[in-house]
Design a protein around this motif. Structure first.
Motif, PDB file in Angstrom:
ATOM      1  N   UNK A 105      10.868  -2.022 -47.645  1.00 58.17           N
ATOM      2  CA  UNK A 105      10.287  -1.446 -46.427  1.00 58.17           C
ATOM      3  C   UNK A 105       9.393  -0.250 -46.743  1.00 58.17           C
ATOM      4  N   UNK A 106       9.812   0.575 -47.692  1.00 60.78           N
ATOM      5  CA  UNK A 106       9.003   1.727 -48.101  1.00 60.78           C
ATOM      6  C   UNK A 106       7.673   1.253 -48.659  1.00 60.78           C
ATOM      7  N   UNK A 107       7.709   0.223 -49.486  1.00 62.95           N
ATOM      8  CA  UNK A 107       6.482  -0.324 -50.068  1.00 62.95           C
ATOM      9  C   UNK A 107       5.538  -0.823 -48.980  1.00 62.95           C
ATOM     10  N   UNK A 108       6.065  -1.595 -48.053  1.00 60.75           N
ATOM     11  CA  UNK A 108       5.242  -2.146 -46.973  1.00 60.75           C
ATOM     12  C   UNK A 108       4.712  -1.037 -46.066  1.00 60.75           C
ATOM     13  N   UNK A 109       5.573  -0.082 -45.722  1.00 60.26           N
ATOM     14  CA  UNK A 109       5.150   1.023 -44.855  1.00 60.26           C
ATOM     15  C   UNK A 109       4.075   1.877 -45.520  1.00 60.26           C
ATOM     16  N   UNK A 110       4.207   2.131 -46.819  1.00 71.23           N
ATOM     17  CA  UNK A 110       3.216   2.974 -47.487  1.00 71.23           C
ATOM     18  C   UNK A 110       1.862   2.281 -47.585  1.00 71.23           C
ATOM     19  N   UNK A 111       1.862   0.956 -47.702  1.00 71.43           N
ATOM     20  CA  UNK A 111       0.589   0.234 -47.725  1.00 71.43           C
ATOM     21  C   UNK A 111      -0.049   0.165 -46.346  1.00 71.43           C
ATOM     22  N   UNK A 112       0.782   0.010 -45.322  1.00 70.33           N
ATOM     23  CA  UNK A 112       0.265  -0.186 -43.978  1.00 70.33           C
ATOM     24  C   UNK A 112       0.132   1.064 -43.142  1.00 70.33           C
ATOM     25  N   UNK A 113       0.591   2.194 -43.671  1.00 66.67           N
ATOM     26  CA  UNK A 113       0.541   3.432 -42.886  1.00 66.67           C
ATOM     27  C   UNK A 113      -0.898   3.902 -42.728  1.00 66.67           C
ATOM     28  N   UNK A 114      -1.287   4.252 -41.521  1.00 67.83           N
ATOM     29  CA  UNK A 114      -2.641   4.784 -41.337  1.00 67.83           C
ATOM     30  C   UNK A 114      -2.776   6.146 -42.016  1.00 67.83           C
ATOM     31  N   UNK A 115      -3.995   6.445 -42.414  1.00 73.46           N
ATOM     32  CA  UNK A 115      -4.244   7.713 -43.086  1.00 73.46           C
ATOM     33  C   UNK A 115      -4.595   8.745 -42.025  1.00 73.46           C
ATOM     34  N   UNK A 116      -3.564   9.342 -41.477  1.00 80.63           N
ATOM     35  CA  UNK A 116      -3.728  10.362 -40.446  1.00 80.63           C
ATOM     36  C   UNK A 116      -2.556  11.323 -40.565  1.00 80.63           C
ATOM     37  N   UNK A 121       6.074  10.841 -40.450  1.00 80.49           N
ATOM     38  CA  UNK A 121       7.174  10.992 -39.496  1.00 80.49           C
ATOM     39  C   UNK A 121       7.457   9.653 -38.813  1.00 80.49           C
ATOM     40  N   UNK A 122       6.403   8.932 -38.461  1.00 83.09           N
ATOM     41  CA  UNK A 122       6.588   7.610 -37.839  1.00 83.09           C
ATOM     42  C   UNK A 122       7.237   6.632 -38.819  1.00 83.09           C
ATOM     43  N   UNK A 126      10.978   4.813 -38.444  1.00 87.27           N
ATOM     44  CA  UNK A 126      11.191   3.375 -38.634  1.00 87.27           C
ATOM     45  C   UNK A 126      12.298   3.121 -39.647  1.00 87.27           C
ATOM     46  N   UNK A 127      12.222   3.817 -40.785  1.00 87.44           N
ATOM     47  CA  UNK A 127      13.237   3.639 -41.825  1.00 87.44           C
ATOM     48  C   UNK A 127      14.614   4.085 -41.355  1.00 87.44           C
ATOM     49  N   UNK A 128      14.666   5.242 -40.701  1.00 87.22           N
ATOM     50  CA  UNK A 128      15.951   5.760 -40.229  1.00 87.22           C
ATOM     51  C   UNK A 128      16.592   4.780 -39.251  1.00 87.22           C
ATOM     52  N   UNK A 129      15.783   4.241 -38.338  1.00 83.73           N
ATOM     53  CA  UNK A 129      16.309   3.282 -37.373  1.00 83.73           C
ATOM     54  C   UNK A 129      16.847   2.034 -38.036  1.00 83.73           C
ATOM     55  N   UNK A 130      16.148   1.520 -39.030  1.00 83.50           N
ATOM     56  CA  UNK A 130      16.573   0.293 -39.717  1.00 83.50           C
ATOM     57  C   UNK A 130      17.808   0.509 -40.585  1.00 83.50           C
TER      58      UNK A 130
END
Length: 188
Positions: A105-116, A121-122, A126-130
């Motif tokens: 999940x970290x790998x996927x989130x880091x690739x798909x996270x917008x650069x802003x 935090x978002x 997501x990770x905390x909830x999962x």
């Protein structure tokens, strides 16, 4: 940790002296740190690659922008460590399969996270909830988020430059004379 990894890679694979590289790269690191984003520092990084490292413009102008959007080494490390830290604090026991899922999940989130600013935090929410971690822990992270993102941008930008060096070396276009040229002292 990532700076040590990059310096080891510079020495072993690219045959660039890491001390000279770091002395040259410190002004760029400061700029990326102050901007808080590797994306915002792309023009300065491109100029640095050409003038200080001898990387051809066609290589750096491809690798640096691409790396700024998908190279999120610092984000991966941060997300993993923070999630495991808060799982321990909240008393959530993660099994081996939970940790494998977390890393994916970290790998996927880091690739798909917008650069802003603030996107980490978002990703954390997501990770905390999962993982079943209490979201109240995010309030501790929000307070230091800006400094954290500044450090992550610095690490990500350094990774982009190191990969640009590697690509230039593989292409046979890296100018080692410029790259390993020591920095002149500014003392009078």
């Amino acid at each position: 940790i990532m700076i040590i990894v990059y310096c080891t890679f510079l020495t072993a694979k690219i045959r660039v002296k890491p001390i000279i590289f770091l002395k040259k790269y410190i002004p760029i690191m400061k700029d990326v740190f102050l901007k808080g984003s590797s994306l915002a520092a792309i023009p300065l990084t491109l100029r640095f690659c050409k003038r200080q490292l001898g990387i051809p413009q066609n290589v750096s102008s491809f690798v640096i922008p691409l790396g700024a959007t998908i190279n999120m080494d610092g984000t991966c490390v941060c997300l993993s460590i923070v999630c495991l830290f808060f799982a321990r604090i909240c008393g959530v026991n993660l099994s081996g399969s939970d940790i494998a899922i977390l890393l994916f999940m970290v790998f996927v989130l880091s690739l798909g996270a917008p650069i802003a600013p603030g996107t980490i935090i978002l990703c954390m929410a997501t990770l905390f909830g999962q993982m079943g971690i209490s979201l109240e822990g995010l309030s501790l992270l929000i307070g230091i988020n800006f400094i954290l993102e500044m450090l992550l941008g610095m690490v990500n930008s350094m990774g982009d430059v190191v990969i640009a060096l590697d690509v230039a070396k593989r292409e046979g276009t890296l100018n080692y004379e410029i790259c390993n040229k020591p920095v002149k002292s500014k003392r009078k």
